[in-house]
Design an enzyme around this catalytic site. Structure first.
Site, PDB file in Angstrom:
ATOM      1  CG  MET A  34      -1.998  -1.072   1.186  1.00 43.21           C
ATOM      2  SD  MET A  34      -3.094  -1.055   2.637  1.00 43.21           S
ATOM      3  CE  MET A  34      -2.030  -1.859   3.857  1.00 43.21           C
ATOM      4  CB  CYS A 120      -2.026   0.655  -8.790  1.00 39.87           C
ATOM      5  SG  CYS A 120      -2.200   2.329  -8.122  1.00 39.87           S
ATOM      6  N   GLY A 223      -9.345  -8.658  -0.829  1.00 46.17           N
ATOM      7  CA  GLY A 223     -10.561  -7.864  -0.876  1.00 46.17           C
ATOM      8  C   GLY A 223     -11.523  -8.201   0.240  1.00 46.17           C
ATOM      9  N   GLY A 246      -5.034  -5.945   3.034  1.00 46.77           N
ATOM     10  CA  GLY A 246      -4.678  -4.557   2.821  1.00 46.77           C
ATOM     11  C   GLY A 246      -5.320  -3.644   3.843  1.00 46.77           C
ATOM     12  NE  ARG A 247      -9.889  -1.193   1.136  1.00 48.07           N
ATOM     13  CZ  ARG A 247     -11.216  -1.163   1.056  1.00 48.07           C
ATOM     14  NH1 ARG A 247     -11.888  -0.095   1.426  1.00 48.07           N
ATOM     15  NH2 ARG A 247     -11.876  -2.225   0.616  1.00 48.07           N
TER      16      ARG A 247
END
Length: 390
Positions: A34, A120, A223, A246-247
């Site tokens: 990231m 990306c 995801g 990720g997030r």
């Protein structure tokens, strides 16, 4: 920092070891690259919480900037001595430049694993034909993968991608088959298109379809992994070989301890830290950034973007949040945190989605990009970005 909080008891779904080239990844958990986030300090925090288990990838490094030995880029590719394997993610659109960058990494021993960014969705990348725009050009994708795998020598090369540009231009199955044919070691799929950015719900069915389509190599799913249970459920529902997070770990590096515990069947070891422990991690994160940058103030300033993520769900007034987000020294950050009610338990509102959620974006592409999926004329060194990271 341990409490299952009355949550459903997760059960491990896999005991196999994910292998990336010669590198075993057990449990099969990968930190997603990231921009501006997964620098050496953040990777250090995540690795500490995981006990060194898993794979932790650098933020995006542009191939042109690496070949030109840009100062910022050379700083971004520095790894802590304890990081093994050292994993670099590269972005590029010109096969020759990508090849030079990969050979530089291999020849100079700069990393142990190379991941290629084809996922990306941000305009500064897609308008050059890079990131999630690139797999639409099948011959260009093949040329880049061929150069990368050839130049890497014994280093494993993997790739991360999205489903496609939008619902009318889905590319992931073709891209997966090309990757297998060109010797890519593993593929990570984010179950969204570029147009979705981070909005809506990730399509885990696409991950399952890719796994069926390329059974020769590991497929990792990415995801909407907000908890350890989400990770186990993704593996269970899609058959993927591992997960990329990720997030879900923004302001929550201890999620990696949860992931390790869940995959190992230690269901009682799910982190629910009170604010006092979260505050300690915040100060440590800012401290590591300052040490890495070589300047305490710049480290704290860089940390500012993490403040809201760490404090998500806790009872902290808007004025104090603003104050903490403009601190410029460790003493100022610590003093502000000490004014909070640090005995607050982990709030239910801290679970679930975090970070950007916007979707249905227009994907910015080079002129005429969608006319022919095989013609890659006009893509060359001038399309390469000259800076890395966020």
């Amino acid at each position: 920092m341990r409490d299952n909080g009355g949550m459903p008891t997760p059960t491990p779904t896999t005991t196999s070891t994910l292998t990336i080239g010669p590198h075993p990844v057990r449990p099969p958990v990968v930190l997603a690259p990231m921009a501006g986030i997964t620098n050496a300090p953040f990777r250090t925090l995540c690795r500490e919480f995981s006990g060194g288990k898993g794979l932790f990838v650098s933020e995006m490094i542009t191939t042109r900037a690496l070949v030109e030995r840009n100062d910022k880029t050379m700083q971004l590719i520095k790894f802590d001595a304890s990081e093994r394997p050292r994993s670099i993610q590269l972005y590029g659109v010109d096969p020759a430049t990508v090849g030079k960058a990969v050979r530089m990494i291999a020849d100079e021993g700069l990393a142990d694993h190379i991941d290629l960014n084809f996922g990306c969705p941000v305009p500064k990348v897609t308008r050059k034909g890079g990131g999630s725009a690139l797999p639409f050009k099948r011959n260009l994708l093949r040329a880049i993968l061929r150069e990368a795998v050839s130049g890497a020598g014994d280093l494993p090369v993997t790739m991360k991608m999205r489903k496609g540009i939008d619902d009318d231009h889905i590319t992931y199955l073709d891209a997966g088959r090309i990757a297998v044919e060109e010797g890519v070691t593993a593929i990570a799929l984010h179950g969204r298109t570029a147009a979705q950015h981070y909005g809506g719900t990730a399509d885990w069915d696409a991950i399952a379809r890719l796994k069926e389509h390329v059974p020769e190599i590991p497929v990792l799913g990415n995801g909407d992994i907000w908890s350890a249970e989400d990770a186990l459920r993704m593996v269970r529902e899609t058959g993927c070989d591992g997960v990329v997070v990720g997030r879900g770990c923004l302001g929550r590096p201890w999620l990696f301890s949860d992931l390790v515990a869940a995959f190992e069947g230690r269901t009682e070891d799910i982190a629910r830290p009170p604010l006092r422990e979260v505050a300690d991690v915040m100060v440590r994160h800012a401290t590591l950034l300052g040490e890495w940058i070589g300047d305490e103030s710049r480290g704290v300033i860089d940390f500012r973007k993490h403040v809201a993520w760490y404090l998500k769900g806790f009872a902290v007034g808007s004025e104090m949040r603003k104050r903490l987000a403009v601190t410029s020294s460790l003493a100022e950050l610590r003093a502000g945190l000490d004014e909070l009610d640090l005995d607050q338990p982990w709030p239910a509102g801290a679970d679930g989605p975090r970070g950007r959620t916007s979707g249905n974006n227009r994907v910015v592409l080079p002129d005429g990009w969608l006319k022919d999926p095989y013609d890659c004329a006009g893509v060359g060194e001038d399309a390469e970005l000259d800076t890395s990271g966020g």
